[in-house]
Design a protein around this motif. Sequence first.
Motif, PDB file in Angstrom:
ATOM      1  N   GLY A  42       0.768  -1.232   0.000  1.00 26.13           N
ATOM      2  CA  GLY A  42       0.000   0.000   0.000  1.00 26.13           C
ATOM      3  C   GLY A  42       0.801   1.285   0.000  1.00 26.13           C
ATOM      4  N   ARG A  46      -0.330   3.264  -4.806  1.00 27.89           N
ATOM      5  CA  ARG A  46      -1.461   4.071  -4.337  1.00 27.89           C
ATOM      6  C   ARG A  46      -2.437   4.284  -5.471  1.00 27.89           C
ATOM      7  NH1 ARG A  46      -0.092   6.539   0.644  1.00 27.89           N
ATOM      8  NH2 ARG A  46       2.088   6.181   1.176  1.00 27.89           N
ATOM      9  N   PRO A  47      -3.703   4.542  -5.114  1.00 28.16           N
ATOM     10  CA  PRO A  47      -4.713   4.704  -6.162  1.00 28.16           C
ATOM     11  C   PRO A  47      -4.675   6.085  -6.808  1.00 28.16           C
ATOM     12  CG  PRO A  47      -5.724   4.924  -3.999  1.00 28.16           C
ATOM     13  CD  PRO A  47      -4.262   4.611  -3.769  1.00 28.16           C
ATOM     14  N   MET A  62      -2.881  -4.831  -7.627  1.00 25.75           N
ATOM     15  CA  MET A  62      -3.474  -3.504  -7.464  1.00 25.75           C
ATOM     16  C   MET A  62      -4.974  -3.542  -7.749  1.00 25.75           C
ATOM     17  SD  MET A  62      -0.555  -0.954  -9.059  1.00 25.75           S
ATOM     18  CE  MET A  62      -1.370   0.600  -8.585  1.00 25.75           C
ATOM     19  N   LYS A  63      -5.359  -4.310  -8.759  1.00 23.75           N
ATOM     20  CA  LYS A  63      -6.791  -4.373  -9.083  1.00 23.75           C
ATOM     21  C   LYS A  63      -7.595  -5.051  -7.976  1.00 23.75           C
ATOM     22  CE  LYS A  63      -6.409  -4.148 -14.113  1.00 23.75           C
ATOM     23  NZ  LYS A  63      -6.406  -4.921 -15.380  1.00 23.75           N
ATOM     24  N   ARG A  65      -6.732  -5.068  -4.783  1.00 21.45           N
ATOM     25  CA  ARG A  65      -6.717  -4.220  -3.584  1.00 21.45           C
ATOM     26  C   ARG A  65      -7.548  -2.965  -3.738  1.00 21.45           C
ATOM     27  NH1 ARG A  65      -1.236  -3.751  -0.356  1.00 21.45           N
ATOM     28  NH2 ARG A  65      -2.750  -3.944   1.322  1.00 21.45           N
ATOM     29  N   MET A  66      -7.559  -2.363  -4.934  1.00 26.41           N
ATOM     30  CA  MET A  66      -8.224  -1.058  -5.070  1.00 26.41           C
ATOM     31  C   MET A  66      -9.283  -1.040  -6.145  1.00 26.41           C
ATOM     32  SD  MET A  66      -4.826   1.007  -6.394  1.00 26.41           S
ATOM     33  CE  MET A  66      -3.853   0.556  -4.981  1.00 26.41           C
ATOM     34  N   GLY A  67      -9.599  -2.211  -6.694  1.00 29.35           N
ATOM     35  CA  GLY A  67     -10.619  -2.275  -7.733  1.00 29.35           C
ATOM     36  C   GLY A  67     -10.022  -1.942  -9.087  1.00 29.35           C
ATOM     37  N   GLY A  70      -8.609   1.495  -9.909  1.00 30.87           N
ATOM     38  CA  GLY A  70      -7.507   2.018  -9.095  1.00 30.87           C
ATOM     39  C   GLY A  70      -6.578   2.945  -9.844  1.00 30.87           C
TER      40      GLY A  70
END
Length: 340
Positions: A42, A46-47, A62-63, A65-67, A70
Motif C-alpha cells: 500500500g 497508491r490509487p 493492485m486491481k 486491492r483497489m478495484g 484504481g
Amino acid sequence: MAATGVERWLYPTEKGLYCEPGVFFIDPSRAVGRAIITHGHGDHARPGHAAVLATPETIEIMKVRMGPEGARSFAAFEHGTVQRIGSVDVRLAPAGHILGSAQVVLEHDGQRAVVSGDYKRQPDPTCAPFELVPCDVFVTEATFALPVFRHEPPKGEVARLLTSMAANPERTHLVGVYGLGKCQRLIKMCRQAGYDGPIYLHGALVELTKLYQRLGVDLGEIGHIDPASPGKGKAYAGALVLCPPSAVDDRWSRRFNDPVTSFASGWMRIRGRIRQAGVELPLVISDHADWPELLDTIVATGAEEVWVTHGREDALVYQLGLMGRKARALALVGFEDEAE
Ligand SMILES: [Zn+2]
Ligand SMILES: [Zn+2]
C-alpha cells in the motif's frame, strides 16, 4: 553532492521520486500522470494515477486491492523487456520481495540508476529471486537497517512452527501475517516442509491468497474461517490458522480454544515488539533485506552513490560513510513500516 550527475535527471519531489527525461514517478505518494510501481504494498502502490506501468502480477494485485478503477490505465511491463520512455531506457528486474515485485532499472545519458523498491535476498518460493544489477546509483530501502536485524534462515523458523504444532496437537496455532506476501510465503514454506494438512485463513487474507493461486502459486488445500462459526471446542483443534496481526489478540480470536499465538515478522527480532504483539511463538520471517543483506547487496551493485529511503535511513547512511561510500537519505514521504 554532484558525483555521478544522476540527480540531474532523477530526484525526489513532494510527490515522490521523479524521472524527468521520462516524465514519470516511481512509487509516488500522491496521484500523478504516469507512475511506475515496484510492487503492490500500500505505501508503494497508491490509487488514482492516470497511467500505471508495472509487472503483470503487480497490476493484478493492485486491481484486487483497489478495484479495476484504481488507475485510469494499466500497462503491463514484463520482466526483462526494455522500454524507451522519453529518453530513458527502462527495464524491470525481480526484487525478490513479494509476487511481482520489481526493481526499476533506468538508463539515461550513459548512466544507470536502479530503484530497488523493497527487496530481500533470502529464498522465497512465491516470487522470482532478486537480480543483482550493477549500477552507478542504487536506491535502497532501509526497513531493517540496524545491526540488530539479522533474519534467521526461514526454513528453521518454519520448522519451529511445525514442531510446536506436533507438540500441541490439541491447540490451534494462530499466526499473524501480513496479507500480501508473508501470508502466501508462509503457506508455501509449510507445504515445502511437508505439512499437507488444511490451512485456514481469516477472511481478510482470502482474496489475495486466491489471486496468488490464480497466478500459479500452488498452496495446497486452503480453508476459510466461517465468520458465523463459534469455533469453540474441537472445531480448529490442531489446525493452522493465519490471520492479520491485529486479529491475533482481538475478539475474533476468542473462538479458538487455548490457541498458540504467533507472529511471523522481521520485527520479531526485537524483544519489545514481541512483548507488544503478546505472542507465544515469535517467528523471525521477513520479506525485507536484513542488515548484512543490505550492506552486501549495496557493495555488490558497485554503485558509486547510494540513495537511502524508507526506514532507518540515518543508520545506513552513517554505516556506508564508514565504509567510504557516498550515501544520502532521500527523505521521501509516505513510506511506513509496512507490510512486513
Ligand atoms: Zn513492500
Ligand atoms: Zn515498502
